[in-house]
Design an enzyme around this catalytic site. Structure first.
Site, PDB file in Angstrom:
ATOM      1  N   LYS A 130      -9.571 -14.652  -1.884  1.00 10.55           N
ATOM      2  CA  LYS A 130      -8.238 -15.049  -2.385  1.00 10.55           C
ATOM      3  C   LYS A 130      -7.186 -15.355  -1.008  1.00 10.55           C
ATOM      4  O   LYS A 130      -6.534 -16.343  -0.952  1.00 10.55           O
ATOM      5  CB  LYS A 130      -7.820 -14.484  -3.166  1.00 10.55           C
ATOM      6  CG  LYS A 130      -8.278 -14.174  -4.609  1.00 10.55           C
ATOM      7  CD  LYS A 130      -7.719 -13.452  -5.646  1.00 10.55           C
ATOM      8  CE  LYS A 130      -7.180 -12.028  -5.290  1.00 10.55           C
ATOM      9  NZ  LYS A 130      -8.551 -11.075  -5.346  1.00 10.55           N
ATOM     10  N   ARG A 134      -2.296  -9.751 -12.360  1.00 10.34           N
ATOM     11  CA  ARG A 134      -3.481  -9.282 -12.673  1.00 10.34           C
ATOM     12  C   ARG A 134      -3.803  -8.508 -14.053  1.00 10.34           C
ATOM     13  O   ARG A 134      -4.655  -7.621 -14.165  1.00 10.34           O
ATOM     14  CB  ARG A 134      -3.503  -8.114 -11.681  1.00 10.34           C
ATOM     15  CG  ARG A 134      -4.187  -8.520 -10.371  1.00 10.34           C
ATOM     16  CD  ARG A 134      -3.987  -7.467  -9.499  1.00 10.34           C
ATOM     17  NE  ARG A 134      -5.113  -6.707  -8.446  1.00 10.34           N
ATOM     18  CZ  ARG A 134      -5.068  -7.319  -7.118  1.00 10.34           C
ATOM     19  NH1 ARG A 134      -4.210  -8.051  -6.897  1.00 10.34           N
ATOM     20  NH2 ARG A 134      -5.879  -6.615  -6.421  1.00 10.34           N
ATOM     21  N   ARG A 186     -14.839  -5.610   5.637  1.00  7.67           N
ATOM     22  CA  ARG A 186     -13.298  -5.862   6.025  1.00  7.67           C
ATOM     23  C   ARG A 186     -12.923  -4.742   6.356  1.00  7.67           C
ATOM     24  O   ARG A 186     -12.130  -4.563   7.181  1.00  7.67           O
ATOM     25  CB  ARG A 186     -12.874  -6.768   4.682  1.00  7.67           C
ATOM     26  CG  ARG A 186     -11.186  -6.904   5.097  1.00  7.67           C
ATOM     27  CD  ARG A 186     -10.631  -7.580   3.931  1.00  7.67           C
ATOM     28  NE  ARG A 186     -10.373  -6.722   2.774  1.00  7.67           N
ATOM     29  CZ  ARG A 186      -9.883  -6.987   1.663  1.00  7.67           C
ATOM     30  NH1 ARG A 186      -9.704  -8.306   1.351  1.00  7.67           N
ATOM     31  NH2 ARG A 186      -9.630  -6.248   0.697  1.00  7.67           N
ATOM     32  N   ARG A 196      -7.494  -1.093   6.012  1.00  4.89           N
ATOM     33  CA  ARG A 196      -6.925  -0.773   4.783  1.00  4.89           C
ATOM     34  C   ARG A 196      -7.571   0.331   4.065  1.00  4.89           C
ATOM     35  O   ARG A 196      -8.807   0.516   4.362  1.00  4.89           O
ATOM     36  CB  ARG A 196      -7.119  -1.915   4.033  1.00  4.89           C
ATOM     37  CG  ARG A 196      -6.202  -3.131   3.896  1.00  4.89           C
ATOM     38  CD  ARG A 196      -6.539  -4.170   2.951  1.00  4.89           C
ATOM     39  NE  ARG A 196      -6.652  -3.853   1.827  1.00  4.89           N
ATOM     40  CZ  ARG A 196      -6.603  -4.843   0.656  1.00  4.89           C
ATOM     41  NH1 ARG A 196      -6.302  -5.948   1.063  1.00  4.89           N
ATOM     42  NH2 ARG A 196      -6.858  -4.330  -0.553  1.00  4.89           N
ATOM     43  N   ARG A 256     -11.641  -0.277  -7.870  1.00  2.82           N
ATOM     44  CA  ARG A 256     -10.832  -1.602  -7.766  1.00  2.82           C
ATOM     45  C   ARG A 256     -11.537  -2.501  -8.654  1.00  2.82           C
ATOM     46  O   ARG A 256     -10.911  -3.520  -9.313  1.00  2.82           O
ATOM     47  CB  ARG A 256     -10.488  -2.239  -6.362  1.00  2.82           C
ATOM     48  CG  ARG A 256      -9.581  -1.362  -5.682  1.00  2.82           C
ATOM     49  CD  ARG A 256      -9.506  -1.437  -4.107  1.00  2.82           C
ATOM     50  NE  ARG A 256      -9.315  -3.054  -3.827  1.00  2.82           N
ATOM     51  CZ  ARG A 256      -9.567  -3.482  -2.757  1.00  2.82           C
ATOM     52  NH1 ARG A 256     -10.154  -2.657  -1.831  1.00  2.82           N
ATOM     53  NH2 ARG A 256      -9.237  -4.363  -2.336  1.00  2.82           N
TER      54      ARG A 256
HETATM   55  P1  AMP Z   1      -4.953  -6.469  -3.069  1.00  2.72           P
HETATM   56  O1  AMP Z   1      -4.448  -6.771  -1.579  1.00  2.72           O
HETATM   57  O2  AMP Z   1      -4.480  -7.865  -3.917  1.00  2.72           O
HETATM   58  O3  AMP Z   1      -6.414  -6.533  -3.050  1.00  2.72           O
HETATM   59  O4  AMP Z   1      -4.076  -5.456  -3.665  1.00  2.72           O
HETATM   60  C1  AMP Z   1      -4.302  -4.174  -3.270  1.00  2.72           C
HETATM   61  C2  AMP Z   1      -3.813  -2.994  -4.242  1.00  2.72           C
HETATM   62  O5  AMP Z   1      -2.499  -3.523  -4.509  1.00  2.72           O
HETATM   63  C3  AMP Z   1      -4.524  -3.337  -5.434  1.00  2.72           C
HETATM   64  O6  AMP Z   1      -5.648  -2.569  -5.522  1.00  2.72           O
HETATM   65  C4  AMP Z   1      -3.337  -2.499  -6.490  1.00  2.72           C
HETATM   66  O7  AMP Z   1      -3.206  -1.156  -6.317  1.00  2.72           O
HETATM   67  C5  AMP Z   1      -2.111  -3.233  -5.925  1.00  2.72           C
HETATM   68  N1  AMP Z   1      -1.724  -4.401  -6.360  1.00  2.72           N
HETATM   69  C6  AMP Z   1      -1.839  -5.693  -5.639  1.00  2.72           C
HETATM   70  N2  AMP Z   1      -1.302  -6.682  -6.518  1.00  2.72           N
HETATM   71  C7  AMP Z   1      -1.094  -6.034  -7.824  1.00  2.72           C
HETATM   72  C8  AMP Z   1      -0.775  -6.644  -9.059  1.00  2.72           C
HETATM   73  N3  AMP Z   1      -0.449  -7.868  -9.104  1.00  2.72           N
HETATM   74  N4  AMP Z   1      -0.309  -5.619 -10.003  1.00  2.72           N
HETATM   75  C9  AMP Z   1      -0.736  -4.347  -9.968  1.00  2.72           C
HETATM   76  N5  AMP Z   1      -1.202  -3.909  -8.772  1.00  2.72           N
HETATM   77  C10 AMP Z   1      -1.368  -4.832  -7.552  1.00  2.72           C
END
Ligand code: AMP
Length: 194
Positions: free
Chosen positions: A14, A89, A128, A134, A145
Site C-alpha cells: 500500500k 481499518r 522490511r 520499525r 498484525r
Molecule cells: P501501518 O503503517 O499502516 O502498517 O500501521 C502501523 C500500526 O499503526 C498498525 O499496526 C496499528 O497499530 C496502527 N494503525 C495504523 N493505521 C491505523 C488505523 N487506521 N486504525 C487503527 N490503527 C492503525
C-alpha cells in the site's frame, strides 16, 4: 475531487503504490501509520497512547484515528483528492470517513484492494524489518498484525463491496506491473498529470 482507498493487509504494498499514485495523479497521501509514527516520534499525548497498541501489533482505537484524520483532510482544502493508505481499518472508521467526506460534499469513489498470499506478506515484512527500523516488523508482531487484519479490517472490504466500490487487484506481481493494473482502474475517474 477524487478519493481513493488503497486497501490490503500489512505488507501488501500500500505504501509503495500510494507514493506512485499520488505522484502520477497529484493527490494527497494520507497514511494513518505514518501519521501515528510521527506522533510517536514527537512524544505527543496521542503518540504515547497509540504506541501502546502499535508495539503489540494491535489497532489503535477508532476515536483516536478518526480525530487525527479529520484534521488532516482539513489541512488541504484545495486537494485534487486523497489516497487513504491504511485507513479505514475497521467498519466504524469506514462509516466515519463516509460522514466526513459527505460533510465536504464528496465521497470515496474507488477502493482498490491489494491481494497478496500470506507467506509472501510475512517474507516482505521480515525483509522490511531488517532495514526499516520499525519495531513492529518482527515475526511475533507481524503475526498479530495479520490476525488483526483478518478479524477487524477484512470486514471493511465487505462494506465497500456492498456499496459497489471495491475492485480486487492481484498484488504479488512486480511493483510496475501492479501499478499499471491500479492505473487502469483509476484512469476511469481521473487522468494522470505526469
Ligand atoms: P501501518 O503503517 O499502516 O502498517 O500501521 C502501523 C500500526 O499503526 C498498525 O499496526 C496499528 O497499530 C496502527 N494503525 C495504523 N493505521 C491505523 C488505523 N487506521 N486504525 C487503527 N490503527 C492503525
Amino acid at each position: 475531487m477524487f478519493n481513493l482507498v488503497l486497501f490490503g493487509p500489512p505488507g501488501s504494498g500500500k505504501g509503495t503504490q500510494s507514493e506512485n499514485i499520488v505522484n502520477t495523479y497529484n493527490l494527497q497521501h494520507i497514511s494513518t501509520g505514518d501519521l501515528l509514527r510521527d506522533e510517536v516520534s514527537r512524544h505527543t499525548p496521542l503518540g504515547t497512547e497509540a504506541k501502546k497498541y502499535m508495539d503489540q501489533g494491535l489497532l489503535v482505537p477508532d476515536e483516536v484515528v478518526i480525530g487525527m484524520i479529520s484534521g488532516k483532510i482539513d489541512d488541504t482544502p484545495d486537494a485534487r483528492g486523497f489516497v487513504f493508505d491504511g485507513f479505514p481499518r475497521t467498519r466504524p472508521q469506514a462509516e466515519a470517513l463516509d460522514k466526513l467526506l459527505e460533510f465536504k460534499q464528496t465521497q470515496i469513489h474507488l477502493v482498490l484492494a491489494l491481494d497478496v498470499p500470506e507467506p509472501e506478506l510475512v517474507k516482505r515484512l521480515l525483509g522490511r524489518g531488517a532495514t526499516s527500523g520499525r519495531s513492529d516488523d518482527n515475526e511475533e508482531i507481524i503475526a498479530k498484525r495479520i490476525k488483526e487484519y483478518h478479524s477487524k479490517t477484512q470486514p471493511v472490504a465487505d462494506y465497500y463491496n456492498e456499496h459497489g466500490k471495491l475492485e480486487n487487484i492481484v498484488g504479488d506481481h512486480s511493483i510496475p506491473d501492479t501499478f499499471k493494473t491500479l492505473t487502469k482502474h483509476i484512469n476511469k475517474y481521473l487522468l494522470p498529470v505526469t
